[in-house]
Design an enzyme around this catalytic site. Sequence first.
Site, PDB file in Angstrom:
ATOM      1  N   HIS A  13      44.523  28.770  46.280  1.00 56.15           N
ATOM      2  CA  HIS A  13      44.384  30.006  47.101  1.00 56.15           C
ATOM      3  C   HIS A  13      43.906  29.604  48.491  1.00 56.15           C
ATOM      4  O   HIS A  13      42.756  29.211  48.683  1.00 56.15           O
ATOM      5  CB  HIS A  13      43.371  30.976  46.467  1.00 56.15           C
ATOM      6  CG  HIS A  13      43.188  32.238  47.261  1.00 56.15           C
ATOM      7  ND1 HIS A  13      43.326  33.491  46.701  1.00 56.15           N
ATOM      8  CD2 HIS A  13      42.887  32.455  48.556  1.00 56.15           C
ATOM      9  CE1 HIS A  13      43.119  34.411  47.629  1.00 56.15           C
ATOM     10  NE2 HIS A  13      42.840  33.801  48.772  1.00 56.15           N
ATOM     11  N   HIS A  15      44.420  30.241  53.027  1.00 54.79           N
ATOM     12  CA  HIS A  15      44.981  30.921  54.205  1.00 54.79           C
ATOM     13  C   HIS A  15      45.227  29.896  55.298  1.00 54.79           C
ATOM     14  O   HIS A  15      44.304  29.201  55.719  1.00 54.79           O
ATOM     15  CB  HIS A  15      44.006  31.992  54.715  1.00 54.79           C
ATOM     16  CG  HIS A  15      43.724  33.043  53.682  1.00 54.79           C
ATOM     17  ND1 HIS A  15      44.469  34.195  53.559  1.00 54.79           N
ATOM     18  CD2 HIS A  15      42.803  33.092  52.694  1.00 54.79           C
ATOM     19  CE1 HIS A  15      44.011  34.918  52.548  1.00 54.79           C
ATOM     20  NE2 HIS A  15      42.997  34.267  52.006  1.00 54.79           N
ATOM     21  N   LYS A  99      51.739  38.156  45.611  1.00 54.46           N
ATOM     22  CA  LYS A  99      50.339  38.520  45.804  1.00 54.46           C
ATOM     23  C   LYS A  99      50.171  40.028  45.882  1.00 54.46           C
ATOM     24  O   LYS A  99      50.855  40.708  46.652  1.00 54.46           O
ATOM     25  CB  LYS A  99      49.838  37.880  47.110  1.00 54.46           C
ATOM     26  CG  LYS A  99      48.431  38.247  47.493  1.00 54.46           C
ATOM     27  CD  LYS A  99      47.413  37.594  46.576  1.00 54.46           C
ATOM     28  CE  LYS A  99      46.013  38.113  46.830  1.00 54.46           C
ATOM     29  NZ  LYS A  99      45.072  37.084  47.177  1.00 54.46           N
ATOM     30  N   HIS A 136      44.146  40.233  44.278  1.00 56.20           N
ATOM     31  CA  HIS A 136      42.859  40.452  44.940  1.00 56.20           C
ATOM     32  C   HIS A 136      42.202  41.582  44.153  1.00 56.20           C
ATOM     33  O   HIS A 136      42.559  42.746  44.316  1.00 56.20           O
ATOM     34  CB  HIS A 136      43.034  40.835  46.413  1.00 56.20           C
ATOM     35  CG  HIS A 136      41.712  40.972  47.109  1.00 56.20           C
ATOM     36  ND1 HIS A 136      41.243  40.049  48.016  1.00 56.20           N
ATOM     37  CD2 HIS A 136      40.723  41.896  46.971  1.00 56.20           C
ATOM     38  CE1 HIS A 136      40.030  40.402  48.423  1.00 56.20           C
ATOM     39  NE2 HIS A 136      39.694  41.526  47.800  1.00 56.20           N
ATOM     40  N   HIS A 174      39.704  34.363  43.398  1.00 54.42           N
ATOM     41  CA  HIS A 174      38.332  34.281  43.924  1.00 54.42           C
ATOM     42  C   HIS A 174      37.376  35.214  43.188  1.00 54.42           C
ATOM     43  O   HIS A 174      36.804  36.122  43.784  1.00 54.42           O
ATOM     44  CB  HIS A 174      38.293  34.517  45.446  1.00 54.42           C
ATOM     45  CG  HIS A 174      39.162  35.640  45.964  1.00 54.42           C
ATOM     46  ND1 HIS A 174      39.143  36.907  45.433  1.00 54.42           N
ATOM     47  CD2 HIS A 174      40.062  35.675  46.968  1.00 54.42           C
ATOM     48  CE1 HIS A 174      39.993  37.662  46.097  1.00 54.42           C
ATOM     49  NE2 HIS A 174      40.572  36.934  47.027  1.00 54.42           N
ATOM     50  N   ASP A 247      40.108  29.728  48.976  1.00 56.69           N
ATOM     51  CA  ASP A 247      40.112  30.922  49.829  1.00 56.69           C
ATOM     52  C   ASP A 247      39.587  30.587  51.224  1.00 56.69           C
ATOM     53  O   ASP A 247      38.947  31.411  51.873  1.00 56.69           O
ATOM     54  CB  ASP A 247      39.306  32.066  49.202  1.00 56.69           C
ATOM     55  CG  ASP A 247      39.606  33.400  49.876  1.00 56.69           C
ATOM     56  OD1 ASP A 247      40.605  33.501  50.605  1.00 56.69           O
ATOM     57  OD2 ASP A 247      38.810  34.336  49.695  1.00 56.69           O
TER      58      ASP A 247
HETATM   59  C1  NCD Z   1      40.759  36.611  53.604  1.00 49.65           C
HETATM   60  C2  NCD Z   1      41.400  36.490  54.989  1.00 49.65           C
HETATM   61  O1  NCD Z   1      40.665  36.372  55.963  1.00 49.65           O
HETATM   62  O2  NCD Z   1      42.625  36.474  55.080  1.00 49.65           O
HETATM   63  N1  NCD Z   1      39.369  36.956  53.758  1.00 49.65           N
HETATM   64  C3  NCD Z   1      38.383  36.742  52.861  1.00 49.65           C
HETATM   65  O3  NCD Z   1      37.253  37.191  53.127  1.00 49.65           O
HETATM   66  N2  NCD Z   1      38.580  36.108  51.734  1.00 49.65           N
HETATM   67  C4  NCD Z   1      41.511  37.592  52.771  1.00 49.65           C
HETATM   68  C5  NCD Z   1      41.160  37.541  51.296  1.00 49.65           C
HETATM   69  O4  NCD Z   1      41.499  36.595  50.595  1.00 49.65           O
HETATM   70  O5  NCD Z   1      40.512  38.486  50.824  1.00 49.65           O
HETATM   71 ZN    ZN Z   2      42.069  34.830  50.321  1.00 45.70          ZN
END
Ligand code: NCD
Ligand code: ZN
Length: 345
Positions: A13, A15, A99, A136, A174, A247
């Site tokens: 997971h 970003h 997702k 999520h 998460h 995450d």
């Molecule tokens: C994530 C993001 O910034 O894209 N933020 C987070 O607090 N984890 C989005 C997510 O996974 O909830």
């Molecule tokens: Zn995330």
Amino acid sequence: MHRLTFRKPDDWHLHLRDGAHTASIVSATARCFARAIVMPNLKPPITTCAQALAYRERICAVLPSKSRFNPLMTLYLTDNTPKTEIASAHSCEHIVAVKYYPVGATTNSDLGVTDLRRVWQVLEAMQSYDIPLLIHGEVAAASIDIFDREQIFIEQVLDPLLEHFPNLRIVLEHITTQDAVEYVMNSSPYVAATITAHHLLLNRNDLLHGGIRPHHYCLPILKRERHRQALLQAATSGNPKFFLGTDSAPHAQSAKETACGCAGIYTAPAALALYARAFEQAQALDKLEGFASFYGADFYKMPRNTETVTLEKRTWRMPLHFEFGDSHVIPLYAGAEIDWQQVQN
Ligand code: NCD
Ligand code: ZN
């Protein structure tokens, strides 16, 4: 144990953002991980296979030369996702999951699903093609206390979903509560969960320790110590339903340090070191390899990696910030000592 060599892990997971932002952060992940599940919550989101493949090309284009990092792509589920897109995803080796963001639950989730019944046929198609649904797991209603959103999601949304789709592979992403740990443990082998390093290391006091700490703000929000202990126990138990998902979610410094700072913690530069710290705390370093390198691959039905990584118990200092497009991103533990270091790719 001062030196740990184990099979190269994957991040289930992550970003990576897009454009100039991606270029400056992708190498941190490619250094520690062989593969990563790349979240589709861009602006606008990645809702089609064509967009996912184009995004993957943009990521690959900025990888360090010789890197064999493999970005595994996901589609962002909306109320209007057509079933045909699921069929296309099934026939594309680079797209591995879909997702589900409940609308309004987190960063860039405003096009998320308003009501799961609207995507019932899409979920049926996913179940029949055996494409995992990544969740999520928080309700977004303002009337619900932010610390209860995961638990209420499990009761109101997840439980009925599993009842209806017993053969749909699901990753509850998460997870942050003892309730989620117990729920996943007691559910079928089709259900698994990822756990972040920051939820293993921090509790909700860390959000407000000596003042408000925007770089500890993420969603799902940090919970009380009892929940952190439950997560640590699950991650180090050797139960293959729990595996690594950082995450890591970078945001520009200005978007975090402001009157309404956004959610997301940037952990990629020390991801493995942070997990090692947590596992060492639980005296369970011997369980790190399964959690980081085996169980996720097994759940996703992918081969385990063959290369290795090595960590040494050696102190280094996390930089105060990293480049992030034309601004900066502040990592977790900026300026602080980190006690494990990756020494070999
Ligand atoms: C994530 C993001 O910034 O894209 N933020 C987070 O607090 N984890 C989005 C997510 O996974 O909830
Ligand atoms: Zn995330």
